[in-house]
Scaffold this motif. Structure first.
Motif, PDB file in Angstrom:
ATOM      1  N   LYS A   1     -83.536 -69.389 -68.179  1.00 25.39           N
ATOM      2  CA  LYS A   1     -84.829 -69.334 -68.669  1.00 25.39           C
ATOM      3  C   LYS A   1     -85.878 -69.617 -67.729  1.00 25.39           C
ATOM      4  CE  LYS A   1     -83.355 -69.864 -73.207  1.00 25.39           C
ATOM      5  NZ  LYS A   1     -83.721 -68.758 -74.278  1.00 25.39           N
ATOM      6  N   THR A   2     -85.715 -70.167 -66.538  1.00 24.96           N
ATOM      7  CA  THR A   2     -86.671 -70.089 -65.651  1.00 24.96           C
ATOM      8  C   THR A   2     -86.591 -69.508 -64.162  1.00 24.96           C
ATOM      9  OG1 THR A   2     -85.744 -72.081 -64.792  1.00 24.96           O
ATOM     10  CG2 THR A   2     -87.243 -72.267 -66.423  1.00 24.96           C
ATOM     11  N   ASP A   3     -85.225 -68.912 -64.080  1.00 24.50           N
ATOM     12  CA  ASP A   3     -85.110 -68.460 -62.964  1.00 24.50           C
ATOM     13  C   ASP A   3     -85.731 -66.842 -62.933  1.00 24.50           C
ATOM     14  OD1 ASP A   3     -83.513 -70.448 -62.077  1.00 24.50           O
ATOM     15  OD2 ASP A   3     -81.636 -69.481 -62.463  1.00 24.50           O
ATOM     16  N   LYS A   4     -85.818 -66.282 -64.097  1.00 23.65           N
ATOM     17  CA  LYS A   4     -86.504 -65.113 -64.082  1.00 23.65           C
ATOM     18  C   LYS A   4     -88.226 -64.960 -63.935  1.00 23.65           C
ATOM     19  CE  LYS A   4     -86.974 -65.418 -69.218  1.00 23.65           C
ATOM     20  NZ  LYS A   4     -86.615 -64.892 -70.342  1.00 23.65           N
ATOM     21  N   ILE A   5     -88.729 -66.282 -63.838  1.00 23.58           N
ATOM     22  CA  ILE A   5     -90.034 -66.262 -63.758  1.00 23.58           C
ATOM     23  C   ILE A   5     -90.715 -66.570 -62.368  1.00 23.58           C
ATOM     24  CG2 ILE A   5     -92.147 -67.592 -64.651  1.00 23.58           C
ATOM     25  CD1 ILE A   5     -90.456 -68.294 -67.191  1.00 23.58           C
ATOM     26  N   VAL A   6     -91.668 -66.097 -61.818  1.00 30.04           N
ATOM     27  CA  VAL A   6     -92.199 -66.022 -60.659  1.00 30.04           C
ATOM     28  C   VAL A   6     -93.388 -66.800 -60.908  1.00 30.04           C
ATOM     29  CG1 VAL A   6     -93.057 -64.693 -58.626  1.00 30.04           C
ATOM     30  CG2 VAL A   6     -91.048 -63.852 -60.133  1.00 30.04           C
ATOM     31  N   LEU A   7     -93.549 -67.854 -59.789  1.00 27.53           N
ATOM     32  CA  LEU A   7     -94.871 -68.687 -59.661  1.00 27.53           C
ATOM     33  C   LEU A   7     -95.513 -68.755 -58.570  1.00 27.53           C
ATOM     34  CD1 LEU A   7     -93.073 -71.819 -61.472  1.00 27.53           C
ATOM     35  CD2 LEU A   7     -94.605 -70.264 -62.665  1.00 27.53           C
ATOM     36  N   PRO A   8     -96.770 -68.993 -58.426  1.00 27.55           N
ATOM     37  CA  PRO A   8     -97.370 -69.204 -57.090  1.00 27.55           C
ATOM     38  C   PRO A   8     -96.900 -70.288 -56.081  1.00 27.55           C
ATOM     39  CG  PRO A   8     -99.161 -69.221 -58.741  1.00 27.55           C
ATOM     40  CD  PRO A   8     -97.802 -69.010 -59.490  1.00 27.55           C
ATOM     41  N   ASP A   9     -96.968 -70.437 -54.981  1.00 26.25           N
ATOM     42  CA  ASP A   9     -96.481 -71.584 -54.102  1.00 26.25           C
ATOM     43  C   ASP A   9     -97.343 -72.929 -54.595  1.00 26.25           C
ATOM     44  OD1 ASP A   9     -95.111 -70.069 -52.531  1.00 26.25           O
ATOM     45  OD2 ASP A   9     -96.511 -69.759 -50.941  1.00 26.25           O
ATOM     46  N   GLY A  10     -96.232 -73.992 -54.848  1.00 30.94           N
ATOM     47  CA  GLY A  10     -97.046 -75.251 -55.208  1.00 30.94           C
ATOM     48  C   GLY A  10     -96.808 -75.674 -56.684  1.00 30.94           C
ATOM     49  N   PHE A  11     -96.500 -74.684 -57.487  1.00 27.32           N
ATOM     50  CA  PHE A  11     -96.064 -74.698 -58.802  1.00 27.32           C
ATOM     51  C   PHE A  11     -94.843 -74.971 -59.269  1.00 27.32           C
ATOM     52  CE2 PHE A  11    -100.357 -72.981 -58.822  1.00 27.32           C
ATOM     53  CZ  PHE A  11    -100.967 -73.611 -59.778  1.00 27.32           C
ATOM     54  N   GLU A  12     -94.481 -75.842 -60.538  1.00 26.45           N
ATOM     55  CA  GLU A  12     -93.302 -75.875 -60.947  1.00 26.45           C
ATOM     56  C   GLU A  12     -93.199 -75.427 -62.397  1.00 26.45           C
ATOM     57  OE1 GLU A  12     -90.532 -76.790 -59.394  1.00 26.45           O
ATOM     58  OE2 GLU A  12     -91.542 -77.379 -57.438  1.00 26.45           O
ATOM     59  N   ILE A  13     -92.057 -75.116 -62.946  1.00 28.03           N
ATOM     60  CA  ILE A  13     -91.720 -74.698 -64.370  1.00 28.03           C
ATOM     61  C   ILE A  13     -90.757 -75.536 -64.998  1.00 28.03           C
ATOM     62  CG2 ILE A  13     -90.520 -72.616 -63.871  1.00 28.03           C
ATOM     63  CD1 ILE A  13     -91.951 -71.235 -66.153  1.00 28.03           C
ATOM     64  N   GLU A  14     -90.924 -75.730 -66.212  1.00 31.06           N
ATOM     65  CA  GLU A  14     -89.921 -76.365 -66.886  1.00 31.06           C
ATOM     66  C   GLU A  14     -89.640 -75.661 -68.267  1.00 31.06           C
ATOM     67  OE1 GLU A  14     -90.553 -80.949 -65.650  1.00 31.06           O
ATOM     68  OE2 GLU A  14     -91.004 -80.687 -67.623  1.00 31.06           O
ATOM     69  N   HIS A  15     -88.588 -75.381 -68.701  1.00 30.09           N
ATOM     70  CA  HIS A  15     -88.299 -74.840 -69.919  1.00 30.09           C
ATOM     71  C   HIS A  15     -88.003 -76.115 -70.753  1.00 30.09           C
ATOM     72  CE1 HIS A  15     -85.334 -73.336 -73.197  1.00 30.09           C
ATOM     73  NE2 HIS A  15     -86.370 -72.513 -73.265  1.00 30.09           N
ATOM     74  N   ILE A  16     -88.736 -76.195 -72.006  1.00 27.04           N
ATOM     75  CA  ILE A  16     -88.717 -77.145 -72.988  1.00 27.04           C
ATOM     76  C   ILE A  16     -87.978 -77.234 -74.294  1.00 27.04           C
ATOM     77  CG2 ILE A  16     -90.344 -78.923 -74.284  1.00 27.04           C
ATOM     78  CD1 ILE A  16     -92.531 -78.323 -72.235  1.00 27.04           C
TER      79      ILE A  16
END
Length: 893
Positions: A38-53
């Motif tokens: 769910k999250t591995d496919k998502i690219v974020l800028p440095d310093g950010f984190e993502i959670e699948h809720i």
């Protein structure tokens, strides 16, 4: 002593080794994460984190498309085709075992039998916009009433009247006519505490208390009118998408802007200026009237020129406003100001624009530019697939966003910054320049104002800033014409005069056309700048459109003034000269336009943030359509000239006609958007209507009639149909056959079957086909084999509102079924044959008692029943591949 030092050194060395090993172990622990698709496919800028809720679709709670937070910090969401939900979120960084608390918001269902336990019926939902404000939940329903929800499109206010934490009072604030993906969309609260709403171009502008711009139904375009050949937008109005504002109770409504295509959302920047992210019409790709997705600065009384078919305005027209930034292809959904996010200032001072098709959240960075802004974009978040639907900043300073829509798999995510506890999300104070202040001052007169207002704003019609000139002209139109008529006809400044003449054409009676033309004739066209000439030509176009055709000696005199200027150095100026001169029946213009048709080259300067080629690999299905087009892209400037000439009846010679019709044969070889072939063929047919009857067949053949299918919307192909033997396929039996691993499938045979069964008459794959049914290019990445087989074998099980048929209940007791293609004040025009949607039938509205949604799909059942098992495998493989012969499905296992 030496032994002691050696011992100390030994111990120190051991400490370093242990410390280094510990650090290495910590480092390895940091980078090794549990895989999460769910999250591995998502690219974020440095310093950010993502959670699948949460995944609402996994829990049978639909596909969520809108969200807001209430005053207790709880999220409220809506299923696109279902009810509302209240969500209590786990804290940031919670273990995956900590789940959100999901509570359906139940509302009374009108007329429901107590014994009816159907889960598809709801009392409130189908919302594409949600807002918590004024201790209320505002809901924008996008829906035609049916048994699942009796309430129709419009804005509703829901309140808790007894403070028991249950929303118990529903008030309809405004009913709206329009639904579907181009219906009413989002709601926000502005810095003035007013409620702002946005609606797409299928939503009729309702009656309002006041109007910043006066709505009109005029095309204001001299290019011969060609509607979209697939029927898109044919039954809507010419005002396009629009934005309006109201008070908390919805008692006073004011139209702010119109002329967008289909913006889904809107946002104020930190200066208090309004923006939206408008959509493109991808079927127009390659045509001179194609307009990419774009960021619009929405000022008071703004018009952005969306019109049907080929009548869309160029953003250089002085009577509409340009984009702050052209993005490119895509499907805009959400648009927000993240100034309350615990993000670095770079992002808190931007706007976030969501694209559904390519799964990108753009950070839009604005720079003041006179009375408006320049903008550039940055990819903030991206993923594939990542069908973004909505997002907002939560009370904890995180970005929450949804994916889904169109009943796709839906997910809820949270994005936060690792240094969030060090960031103070204080909203920056507005800091506007002198030009913005002046524009706002002029905008105060976008209503009937005291005597002397025209004199007060007159000088600003000649201001160097386009947005200030525009604001002054709109203000002028709100004042009585008699109060500024003498100012117009006494004006000698070319810039002020052309701006004022737009206002005259908009508000004055056509009977003063002669006076208008006499005044415009005083402008020395050979001495003015190219920009002044372009604006003057646009004024002539508006005057002709609104006040009537210029004929006789006056037409000849104007043509004689303009002919020496044609051709000009720029493509845009030539487009305007061609339209005006051909409207004046200038014979020299026909010859010159034909010469340009043979030699014109398109401008090569990229005018979008995302180049089309950059989009190809972002979506391996939809992107291939773009790749296909770029390989043989149509010559837009030549298409413009060919279209401009198509309704010209006089001034032709046998030689010029031959050159002209030969061009069409060549044009059918280019690759444009889904409507490209149809537009070219309709221009060809319009031109053929002006040739002598005894020469019609010759010119028809010369121009490529043999290249086309029956309805002229795609190129003809010779294919072999199913050989069978067939059977009465059911979902389970077909799935068993499809799942059998019996070797590599035949791409060519699958495509042949797709075409032979006339699937392409209704459906598009890789940019080719019809629009009666959904685009199938991305089918394999969105749906399972079972889903596909259910849709083919049981087509009435789920019908998209975009492709539904209507049941017309006639006053004589009969009923008529068909797809509504267009309507006017007196008639409905419907198509009843999915394989020939161009064949239409007219129903008089006076004969129709009511119109309802059909529960039966126009897709015929039994499509697979003539196919053998191998043929079923081949056509399903073709659908799974999205028409891509390099898809994994065609590779040896």
């Amino acid at each position: 002593m030496i032994k002691t030092k050696r011992a100390q050194l030994y111990l120190f060395g051991m400490f370093l080794l242990i410390f280094a090993g510990s650090c290495k172990q910590e480092k390895e622990t940091e980078v090794v994460k549990e895989p999460n698709p769910k999250t591995d496919k998502i690219v974020l800028p440095d310093g950010f984190e993502i959670e699948h809720i949460y995944s609402p679709s996994d829990d049978e709670k639909g596909s969520w498309v809108s969200m807001t937070f209430d005053d207790k910090g709880r999220m409220i969401t809506s299923d696109q085709f279902g009810g509302l939900f209240r969500v209590e979120l786990p804290p940031i960084g919670s273990d995956t075992t900590v789940k959100p608390k999901i509570e359906p918001l139940d509302f009374p269902i009108e007329g429901q039998d107590p014994a009816d336990t159907s889960k598809t019926k709801v009392g409130m939902g189908f919302a594409q916009g949600l807002l918590w404000a004024n201790n209320s939940l505002y809901v924008m329903i996008n829906h035609r009433p049916n048994e699942n929800l009796s309430k129709g499109s419009g804005l509703y206010r829901i309140q808790d009247t007894n403070n028991d934490d249950k929303l118990d009072k529903i008030t309809q604030i405004l009913a709206l006519e329009g639904e579907g993906e181009h219906g009413p969309h989002s709601i926000i609260q502005g810095p003035d505490s007013a409620i702002y709403v946005i609606a797409g171009n299928f939503t009729k502008v309702p009656k309002m208390n006041s109007y910043r711009l006066k709505p009109n139904d005029s095309l204001d375009n001299l290019l011969p009118m060609i509607y979209d050949t697939h029927g898109h937008d044919s039954d809507s109005h010419n005002a396009g998408g629009w934005i309006a504002k109201t008070d908390a109770e919805g008692k006073n409504w004011e139209l702010i802007a119109s002329g967008m295509r289909n913006g889904f959302d809107l946002a104020f920047n930190n200066d208090g200026e309004l923006f939206t992210y408008d959509s493109d019409m991808e079927w127009d790709f390659g045509m001179p009237w194609y307009r990419p997705t774009r960021i619009l600065h929405v000022t008071s009384g703004a018009e952005y020129g969306w019109r049907k078919g080929d009548a869309k305005w160029d953003e250089r027209f002085l009577d509409n406003l340009p984009a702050a930034l052209n993005i490119g292809q895509g499907s805009p959904t959400n648009f927000i100001n993240p100034n309350k996010a615990k993000f670095p200032d770079k992002y808190r001072n931007s706007l976030f624009a969501f694209d559904w098709s390519f799964g990108i959240i753009y950070a839009i960075h604005l720079t003041p530019d006179g009375a408006s802004y320049k903008a550039n974009a940055e990819e903030f978040i991206s993923g594939s697939p990542l069908p973004l639907t909505d997002g907002t900043i939560g009370p904890d300073g995180s970005l929450y966003f949804l994916t889904g829509g169109r009943r796709l798999e839906s997910d809820l995510y949270r994005v936060y910054h690792k240094d969030r506890d060090k960031i103070n999300p204080e909203t920056p104070k507005p800091n506007v320049n002198a030009e913005v202040k002046l524009r706002r001052e002029i905008e105060q007169y976008h209503k009937p104002s005291p005597a002397g207002t025209a004199e007060k704003i007159w000088e600003y019609l000649g201001h160097e800033d386009r947005h200030i000139r525009y604001a002054a002209r709109v203000a002028l139109e709100h004042q009585p014409f008699d109060s500024w008529k003498n100012l117009v006809f006494g004006e000698r400044n070319v810039v002020r005069l052309t701006e004022a003449m737009v206002a005259v054409a908009h508000v004055a009676d056509p009977s003063i056309k002669q006076q208008v033309l006499n005044k415009l004739a005083t402008i020395p066209v050979e001495k003015i700048t190219p920009k002044m000439l372009e604006n003057l030509l646009r004024v002539y176009e508006i005057v002709i459109s609104r006040m009537g055709k210029i004929e006789g000696a006056q037409a000849a005199a104007l043509a004689q003034r303009l002919e020496p200027l044609y051709p000009a150095k720029s493509n845009y100026t030539n487009r305007e000269l061609a339209k005006v001169l051909l409207a004046l029946n200038s014979e020299p213009a026909i010859k010159k336009t034909l010469e340009l048709l043979a030699t014109a080259k398109d401008d090569t300067i990229q005018t979008t943030y995302m180049s089309s080629s950059d989009m190809i690999l972002r979506n391996p299905q939809y992107g291939l359509d773009i790749a296909d087009m770029l390989a043989n892209i149509p010559p837009a400037q030549q298409i413009f000239y060919a279209t401009a000439l198509s309704n010209t009846s006089s001034g032709w010679t046998p030689e010029t006609r031959e050159d002209y019709f030969n061009w069409f044969y060549k044009a059918f070889g280019y690759k444009g958007g889904n409507s490209y072939i149809g537009f070219i063929d309709n221009a060809r047919k319009m031109a053929l209507s002006h040739v002598p009857k005894d020469q019609f067949a010759m010119y028809s053949k010369m121009s490529g009639d043999s290249l086309l299918n029956e309805k002229g919307t795609r190129l003809a192909e010779n294919v072999e149909g199913p050989k069978g033997p067939g059977r009465a396929w059911e979902v389970d039996s077909a799935l068993k056959v499809v799942d059998e691993n019996t070797g590599v499938r035949d791409f060519k045979r699958g495509r042949e079957l797709f075409l032979a069964m006339k699937c392409g008459s209704c459906h598009t794959i890789k940019g080719e086909g019809g629009s009666v049914g959904p685009d199938l290019t991305q089918l394999g990445t969105r749906f399972s084999k079972r889903d596909m087989l259910e849709a083919i074998i049981e087509p009435s099980k789920v019908i998209s509102d975009q492709y539904e048929s209507k049941v017309f209940n006639m006053k004589d007791g009969t009923s008529v079924l068909g797809r509504l293609m267009s309507e006017d004040e007196k008639n409905y025009v419907i198509s009843q044959n999915p394989y020939a949607p161009h064949v239409t039938k007219t129903l008089a509205k006076n004969d129709v008692k009511s119109m309802n949604r059909s529960e039966v799909s126009i897709m015929p059942p039994g499509t697979l029943n003539v196919m053998s098992p191998d043929e079923v495998k081949d056509i399903i493989a073709y659908l799974m591949s999205g028409g891509n012969e390099n898809n994994e499905i065609y590779k040896k296992k």
